[in-house]
Design an enzyme around this catalytic site. Structure first.
Site, PDB file in Angstrom:
ATOM      1  CB  ILE A  88      -0.837  -0.064   1.193  1.00  0.00           C
ATOM      2  CG1 ILE A  88      -1.714  -1.341   1.533  1.00  0.00           C
ATOM      3  CG2 ILE A  88      -1.560   1.237   1.128  1.00  0.00           C
ATOM      4  CD1 ILE A  88      -2.217  -1.566   2.910  1.00  0.00           C
ATOM      5  CB  CYS A  89       1.612   3.857  -2.279  1.00  0.00           C
ATOM      6  SG  CYS A  89       2.262   5.543  -2.254  1.00  0.00           S
ATOM      7  CG  LEU A  90      -2.328   5.819   3.549  1.00  0.00           C
ATOM      8  CD1 LEU A  90      -3.261   6.874   2.590  1.00  0.00           C
ATOM      9  CD2 LEU A  90      -3.334   4.792   4.167  1.00  0.00           C
TER      10      LEU A  90
END
Lengths: 194, 276
Positions: free
Chosen positions: A88-90
C-alpha cells in the site's frame, strides 16, 4: 515501556468491536497481539462496494512510534495498492504516521483511500495509468476484481464447485487458497495429486 | 547495452518505481543509523567546541560573540525532534538543579491539570495520548521531588526508545494543542498556503521527526509559560557585537531556557553567570 502494550490491548478491544465503521481487526492467533487480520468493507458507491478486503497487519516493537505494517491479502485493483503484492502507498503508513493515530484510524484511512484513489502518487503504475487514461476500463476491471476476489460468497461458491467435481471440502479449500482462488489451477493440482 | 540495462528495461514500469523507492528507503535507513550514533543529549561541553566547526566567516565571528555570554553547550541529536528534545532537557535540568524552584509546582500543575484538559478538549483520543502524558508527568514529579539527580537525568534522557522520546512526543501534542486552542490567531502564520491548523498539526507537528518552524517554537514556549531565548548562529551579520536573538513565551517568566539555533537545528546553551 509498559504503556505501549497496554495501549495495544485497548486498541484491539476497540477495533475488534462489531460497529458500523466497516473496519475490524483481530489477532490471527491467540496470544500474539502483534499479528492481526483486518477486514475493510468496500465503501458503498465505489467499485469496491460489496467486497470484504482482508489486510495483514503487523505491529512492530517501536509501535506506536512506527506505523503498523499493512498489506492487502485480498487482490484489489487500485492505483495506490500493488495488484501483485498488496503493498500500500499511503502517507500515514509511512512518514506521516504519528502516535496520535491508531490501527483503527489507519484502517479507516485505507477505506478513504478506496473512495478517493491518488493516481498521482501510485503504488501500481499500470493500474494508475489505466485509471488516468481509460476510466471506464478501470472501473470495469476493479469491479470484476471485487466480484472475483472480495465477495465472501464467491469463495464459498468456488469451494462448492470444486467439491462438486468429487473433491472433499478441506482439500478443495486448501488448493484454492494456495492458488489464490484460481479455480482451474486448484483443480489441476488436485487432479495431479490423484 | 549491458546486462544490467537489459534487466532493468525488461521489468515493468512498476518494478522500476519499486526499485528506486527501495533504494531511497535504504539510504534513509543509513542516514537514520548515522544519526543514532550521536547521543540524544550530549554531555555539557565548553562553547569553544563550536570554534572547531567553523574556520572563518560570519559563523566564527558569531561563535566569538556567543562566547561573551555563554560558557557551555549541550548538543542535541539532529533527528528532527531537536527543538522539543532540547526544551524538555533544559526544562527538566533547570528544575532538577533547584528542586525548590518556584516554577516547579506550576509546571507540574500545568501538565497534570491544564495540558491534559486541553488535549481532550481539542479532540485527541485519550487512549492514544495517555501513556505519553503519564511519562511526562512522572518525569517532572521525580525531578521536582529530588528523586532524580542531574547525572541520573542525563542517563535516563539518553535511553533509546524511552523517557526522552515519550516526553518529546507529548511536547508535540502540547504544541499542537496550543495551536488548536486558538486557530484564528495562528492560521495566518502557517507558511504552507491554505493549510488549516488541524492539517498543519497532523502533517508538521504530530509525526515524530518533523522539524519545527517558529510557530511551533512559540506555541510550546507559550503553552508552558517558559521564556525561551534563542541565539541565531545562521550566518547573519553580527549586530552591535552580538548574534541576533529572539525571545519566545512570556518575557517575565521565572523559568528561562537558552537555545542555539543553527540552520535546521537546535542545541542547549548555558549562560555564564549573570551574563544574559
Amino acid at each position: 515501556m509498559a504503556g505501549a502494550n497496554g495501549r495495544l490491548v485497548k486498541e484491539l478491544k476497540e477495533v475488534s468491536k462489531n460497529d458500523t465503521s466497516g473496519v475490524r481487526a483481530a489477532p490471527v492467533s491467540e496470544g500474539n497481539l502483534r499479528h492481526l487480520l483486518a477486514t475493510v468493507e468496500g465503501p458503498s458507491g465505489t467499485v469496491y462496494e460489496g467486497g470484504i478486503f482482508e489486510i495483514n497487519v503487523e505491529i512492530g516493537k517501536q509501535y506506536p512510534f512506527e506505523p503498523p505494517k499493512m498489506k492487502f491479502l485480498t487482490k484489489i485493483w487500485h492505483p495506490n495498492i500493488s495488484s501483485q503484492t498488496g503493498a500500500i502507498c499511503l502517507d500515514i503508513l509511512k512518514d506521516q504516521w504519528s502516535p496520535a493515530l491508531t490501527i483503527k484510524t489507519a484502517l479507516l484511512s485505507l477505506q478513504a483511500l478506496m473512495c478517493s484513489p491518488e493516481p498521482g502518487d501510485p503504488q501500481d503504475a499500470e493500474v494508475a495509468k489505466m485509471y488516468l487514461s481509460n476510466r471506464e476500463e478501470f472501473d470495469r476491471t476493479a469491479r470484476f476484481w471485487t466480484e472475483s476476489f472480495a465477495k465472501p460468497t464467491s469463495k464459498d461458491e468456488a469451494v462448492q464447485r470444486v467439491c462438486e467435481m468429487g473433491f472433499d471440502e478441506a482439500s478443495a479449500r486448501k488448493a484454492l487458497e494456495k492458488h489464490k482462488w484460481d479455480e482451474s489451477a486448484a483443480v489441476n493440482e488436485l487432479l495431479g495429486a490423484i | 547495452m549491458t546486462q544490467d540495462n537489459n534487466v532493468a528495461s525488461s521489468s515493468d514500469s512498476g518494478n522500476n518505481f519499486a526499485e528506486s523507492f527501495r533504494l531511497s528507503e535504504e539510504r534513509m535507513k543509513e542516514i537514520e543509523d548515522e544519526t543514532k550514533q550521536s547521543p540524544l543529549t550530549s554531555m555539557l561541553k565548553p562553547l569553544t567546541e563550536l570554534e572547531q566547526q567553523y574556520r572563518e566567516g560570519p559563523f566564527l565571528a558569531g561563535v566569538a560573540a556567543l562566547q561573551k555570554l555563554y560558557g557551555g553547550i549541550r548538543m542535541v541529536r539532529g533527528d528532527g525532534n531537536c527543538y522539543y528534545r532540547a526544551f524538555l532537557f533544559a526544562l527538566a535540568e533547570t528544575l532538577c538543579q533547584d528542586t525548590k524552584h518556584p516554577e516547579g509546582q506550576r509546571i507540574l500543575t500545568f501538565l497534570k491539570e491544564v495540558s491534559w484538559k486541553h488535549v481532550k478538549e481539542v479532540g485527541y483520543n485519550e487512549m492514544t495520548i495517555e501513556m505519553f502524558y503519564e511519562e511526562a508527568v512522572s518525569l517532572i514529579e521525580r525531578v521536582i521531588s529530588g528523586s532524580v539527580d542531574a547525572e541520573a537525568l542525563l542517563k535516563e534522557l539518553n535511553e533509546e526508545n524511552s523517557t526522552s522520546d515519550y516526553c518529546t512526543w507529548y511536547l508535540r501534542v502540547v504544541t499542537a494543542t496550543h495551536l488548536k486552542m486558538d486557530p484564528q490567531r495562528f492560521e495566518p502564520f502557517i507558511e504552507q498556503p491554505g493549510m488549516y491548523v488541524a492539517q498543519f498539526c497532523r502533517r508538521e507537528v504530530e509525526p515524530m521527526g518533523k522539524e519545527c518552524e517558529q510557530l511551533q517554537v512559540l506555541a510550546l514556549a507559550e503553552a508552558f509559560g517558559v521564556k525561551v531565548r534563542i541565539e541565531y548562529l545562521d550566518g547573519h551579520e553580527i549586530v552591535a557585537g552580538d548574534v541576533i536573538h529572539h525571545v519566545f513565551g512570556p518575557e517575565n517568566s521565572a523559568l528561562q531556557i537558552y537555545l542555539l539555533y543553527r540552520p535546521g537545528h537546535y542545541d542547549i546553551l548555558y549562560p555564564k553567570k549573570s551574563s544574559v
